[in-house]
Design an enzyme around this catalytic site. Structure first.
Site, short mmCIF file in Angstrom:
data_model
loop_
_atom_site.label_atom_id
_atom_site.label_comp_id
_atom_site.label_asym_id
_atom_site.label_seq_id
_atom_site.Cartn_x
_atom_site.Cartn_y
_atom_site.Cartn_z
N ASP A 149 0.82 -1.20 0.00
CA ASP A 149 0.00 0.00 0.00
C ASP A 149 0.86 1.26 0.00
O ASP A 149 1.54 1.56 0.97
CB ASP A 149 -0.89 -0.03 1.25
CG ASP A 149 -1.87 1.13 1.30
OD1 ASP A 149 -1.97 1.88 0.31
OD2 ASP A 149 -2.55 1.27 2.33
N ASP A 349 -2.22 6.13 -6.12
CA ASP A 349 -2.48 5.23 -5.00
C ASP A 349 -2.61 3.79 -5.49
O ASP A 349 -3.37 3.51 -6.42
CB ASP A 349 -3.77 5.66 -4.29
CG ASP A 349 -4.10 4.80 -3.10
OD1 ASP A 349 -3.17 4.33 -2.42
OD2 ASP A 349 -5.30 4.57 -2.84
#
Length: 471
Positions: A149, A349
């Site tokens: 992440d 992201d």
């Protein structure tokens, strides 16, 4: 005979006119460059049962990890078979929850009314948990599946013992710190514990041991102790004393059997920051699509970076922020006012699936796309996806090329799989979503990143893109 001759002459004139028109059109295409569309097999949009293959583009280096899409045939969470019929409505709802968390973090403007009993979100939501790597933790090494992440700094995993049974089901056995000879807790007096306070992750102290705590707008949460441990990428690439969260109270039902999160954010507690002496805060990845039977890769350091990579500057110490300056469809620049993207932040992201755009930009892109797709049957929308098509009975479809322009003159053309989101053959959707507010962040999501090599160069504060990063 004269009638036949006249008829033949008319046919010849018509044919010559058609040939001239075709040649002229062909000349225009040659003059303007490549054909501005992709023709793809409809079946290629959906997962197959083919055996998983290793990416031919994965760098031959000790610091490269295999990346798998959790719904692909490569995912061990699906027992070596492509996951069938994933709950797309739930996936898209979780994706929106992550976007809400990002907007909360960036703007400090809560996206939904908070009840007095709610704990404010201190990190980006876990989202649908799309891409997974396996990391070895502890001595002896305990292999664990972690979501990687770029929106999180703190790496954490579930740990025994679970307080009050508050641990969720995961694929591997829970990490037991009492069985590791290299485990140690971080004291409350440590400067590292102060970093948690800085990032609003401080969970207080217990017997002078530093605690962490974070919650998300998707109602997931984790808390436990900040600790140091040995992390193993491969047998020859091992790091001692990596700070991570050892969670013994976890409410993360959306994590879907993974053990935790590998934090790749720009902050001081992230894994790239903690290994900066070795890798100089550089890492790259290629994300395979859910339909691919190829595994992608996550590589630390500069090994294997494509010579064709083009960089764009990034800013912010808290997230990977980009400067988006325009979008083209079929090589035509969309008429989007220059202020549209500068009104709010723009981030890249790995955990958000669907790219989010300001309403004006989304409308311009959707309109241009629909114009090029006018021959296909439109069907019902799905959650956040407004434009969907019914491809039933079709073997191939032709879709326009889409490219994003970033600061520094970098232009990134999307792979065809980064343009469509397949739910079922009768509902294949345009893979972009409209922001609710003008101040919401523009987010370059992982569907649009698929098959690209994406390079994060933290030391130089830039992000690069190159095509064909997986195969």
């Amino acid at each position: 005979m004269s009638i036949m001759r006249n008829l033949l002459n008319i046919i010849v004139i018509i044919l010559c006119g058609c040939l001239y028109s075709c040649c002229t059109e062909g000349a225009r295409q040659t003059k303007s460059g490549e054909v501005c569309s992709h023709t793809i097999q409809v079946s290629s949009l959906f997962p197959s049962s083919s055996p998983c293959l290793v990416s031919s583009k994965a760098p031959n280096t000790k610091s490269s990890l295999r990346v798998v899409h959790r719904h692909s045939t490569c995912s061990h969470l699906s027992s070596g078979r492509a996951t069938t019929n994933p709950d797309h409505d739930e996936i898209l709802r979780l994706d929106q929850a992550r976007v809400d968390s990002i907007n909360y973090k960036i703007s400090k403007d809560r996206v939904r009314p908070m009840k007095s009993t709610d704990v404010p979100a201190k990190n980006w939501g876990s989202g649908p948990g799309t891409y997974i790597v396996t990391i070895g933790i502890g001595t002896p090494k305990h292999d664990l599946s972690l979501l990687f992440d770029t929106g999180s700094d703190l790496t954490w995993t579930q740990c025994q013992p679970c307080v009050g049974g508050h641990c969720y089901s995961q694929n591997e056995p829970l990490f037991n710190p009492s069985l590791s000879s290299s485990y140690s807790n971080v004291s409350c007096s440590s400067p590292v514990c102060d970093l948690l306070e800085k990032q609003e992750l401080n969970g207080g102290c217990s017997a002078s041991i530093c605690g962490y705590k974070t919650s998300y707008l998707d109602n997931d949460a984790t808390s436990g102790f900040l600790a140091k441990e040995k992390f193993t990428l491969t047998s020859s690439d091992v790091f001692d004393g990596v700070n991570f969260g050892c969670g013994n109270h976890n409410e993360a039902k959306h994590m879907k059997e993974v053990a935790g999160i590998l934090g790749l954010g720009p902050g001081e507690l992230s894994f790239p920051s903690q290994t900066a002496k070795t890798f100089n805060k550089i890492f790259s990845y290629c994300l395979p699509s859910s339909a691919s039977n190829f595994a992608g890769h996550l590589t630390f350091g500069s090994a294997g970076i494509s010579k064709s990579v083009k960089y764009t500057p990034v800013s912010s110490e808290s997230s990977h922020r980009l400067n988006i300056v325009g979008i083209t469809v079929c090589d035509k620049q969309l008429e989007i006012p220059s202020t549209v993207f500068s009104t709010s932040s723009a981030v890249i992201d790995s955990g958000t699936m669907i790219t989010r755009l300001p309403s004006i930009a989304y409308s311009a892109l959707e309109s241009a796309f629909k114009e090029k797709m006018s021959i296909y049957k439109i069907t019902s929308a799905s959650e956040i996806l407004e434009t969907c098509y019914d491809f039933s009975g079709l073997k191939t479809v032709t879709i326009p090329k889409i490219a994003f322009s970033f600061g520094g003159g970098t232009i990134v053309e999307l792979d065809p799989k980064g343009i469509l989101y397949p739910i079922k053959i009768s509902q294949v959707c345009f893979a972009f979503a409209r922001n609710n507010k003008d101040t919401d962040a523009t987010i370059f999501g992982n569907v649009q990143q698929q098959t690209l090599q994406v390079v994060y160069d933290g030391a130089a504060k830039r992000i690069g893109f190159a095509p064909n990063g997986c195969t």
